[in-house]
Design an enzyme around this catalytic site. Structure first.
Site, PDB file in Angstrom:
ATOM      1  N   ASP A   1      57.643  27.278  54.513  1.00  0.00           N
ATOM      2  CA  ASP A   1      58.949  26.742  54.909  1.00  0.00           C
ATOM      3  C   ASP A   1      60.069  27.650  54.400  1.00  0.00           C
ATOM      4  OD1 ASP A   1      60.023  25.842  52.269  1.00  0.00           O
ATOM      5  OD2 ASP A   1      58.353  24.423  52.303  1.00  0.00           O
TER       6      ASP A   1
ATOM      7  N   HIS B   1      52.404  33.697  51.766  1.00  0.00           N
ATOM      8  CA  HIS B   1      51.555  33.134  52.824  1.00  0.00           C
ATOM      9  C   HIS B   1      52.257  33.125  54.186  1.00  0.00           C
ATOM     10  CE1 HIS B   1      48.760  30.847  49.791  1.00  0.00           C
ATOM     11  NE2 HIS B   1      48.552  32.143  49.825  1.00  0.00           N
TER      12      HIS B   1
ATOM     13  N   THR C   1      52.158  23.449  42.423  1.00  0.00           N
ATOM     14  CA  THR C   1      50.973  24.052  43.042  1.00  0.00           C
ATOM     15  C   THR C   1      49.718  23.584  42.313  1.00  0.00           C
ATOM     16  OG1 THR C   1      49.890  26.128  43.671  1.00  0.00           O
ATOM     17  CG2 THR C   1      51.331  26.225  41.745  1.00  0.00           C
TER      18      THR C   1
ATOM     19  N   GLU D   1      51.195  16.449  38.421  1.00  0.00           N
ATOM     20  CA  GLU D   1      50.026  16.135  37.578  1.00  0.00           C
ATOM     21  C   GLU D   1      49.426  17.465  37.125  1.00  0.00           C
ATOM     22  OE1 GLU D   1      47.705  14.154  40.537  1.00  0.00           O
ATOM     23  OE2 GLU D   1      47.584  15.975  41.743  1.00  0.00           O
TER      24      GLU D   1
END
Ligand code: OAD
Length: 231
Positions: free
Chosen positions: A94, A109, A174, A201
């Site tokens: 994006d 990417h 990530t 997390e």
């Protein structure tokens, strides 16, 4: 100070773009990446692959940067004022970092708002849906300018040069599941850098980080940035 930041899908999650792995409606739970994000998939069924990326492109055009993207743009400007630099390497396709005002963004990417000729490699802007009939000026078929599984990420030399010049490594949003990006923390450690993880997390390589902060990116990134600019 030179800061190297690696971002992933988690930084754009609160902009509504979704993540690939984990709980809930993760993309690679709903779709098989081998049918959609490989050169073989594109050769087998280009219309299916175009449909998938057309839908993602339309979502992106309707989305907006969130507080995490804006905080990273403030960090970019704040470091520059202090004689430092931010290198923002993103796995995201994006353009939300750029829309928030970040200046030095490396899309390892690729970019969803660009298309590439499968024959001559020319890259062009692309905000419209792509179809199997979409052609480059040279007559070659256009494909999304994204890195698929089995392809080499872009700008690896620039990325390693930025790691060499960095004083601090930070991974944001990530999962640490996809290499080579997941290996950057190890490269950073080998260069003696302090490493921080900001994520919802613990990531798969959380143990490699010296400093770990967990929560939604829209909350933990702005507070970390204020800390960095205050110190
Ligand atoms: P993943 O989907 O693997 O991981 C996203 C991470 O973001 C997870 O660890 C989540 O816990 C975290 N997360 C989710 N919501 C968050 C929030 N609101 N705030 C902070 N963190 C949040 O995404 P990536 O690591 O970016 O590659 O995936 C790496 C690559 O795998 C992608 O670039 C893509 C994918 O296959 C290609 O398509 C080549």
């Amino acid at each position: 100070m030179n800061i190297f930041i690696l971002t992933g899908a988690g930084v754009s999650a609160e902009s509504g773009l979704g993540v690939f792995r984990g709980e809930g409606a993760a993309l690679w739970k709903r779709y098989d990446p081998m049918q959609l994000a490989t050169p073989e998939a594109f050769a087998r069924d280009p219309a299916l692959v175009h449909d998938f990326y057309n839908a993602r492109r339309n979502n992106l055009i309707a989305a907006s940067p969130n507080a995490a993207h804006f905080a990273l743009a403030r960090l970019d400007a704040g470091l520059a004022q202090r004689g430092g630099a931010l290198t923002l390497v993103t796995q995201n396709i994006d353009d939300l970092h750029e829309r928030a005002g970040s200046t030095n963004v490396i899309h390892m990417h690729g970019e969803l708002l660009k298309a590439r000729c499968a024959s001559c490699g020319a890259v062009c802007d692309c905000r419209e849906d792509l179809s199997t009939g979409a052609r480059c000026d040279c007559g070659g078929a256009l494909r999304p300018h994204v890195v698929w599984f089995g392809e080499t990420p872009l700008f690896m030399e620039d990325i390693f040069a930025a790691l060499d010049a960095a004083d601090l490594f930070v991974a944001i949003g990530t999962s640490g599941a996809v290499y080579p990006a997941a290996g950057f923390v190890r490269e950073a450690r080998a260069r003696g850098l302090r490493c921080s993880e900001l994520n919802l997390e613990p990531s798969e390589n959380a143990a490699e980080f010296d400093d770990r902060r967990y929560g939604p990116a829209s909350e933990i990134v702005p507070s970390w940035v204020e800390e960095m600019l205050g110190s």
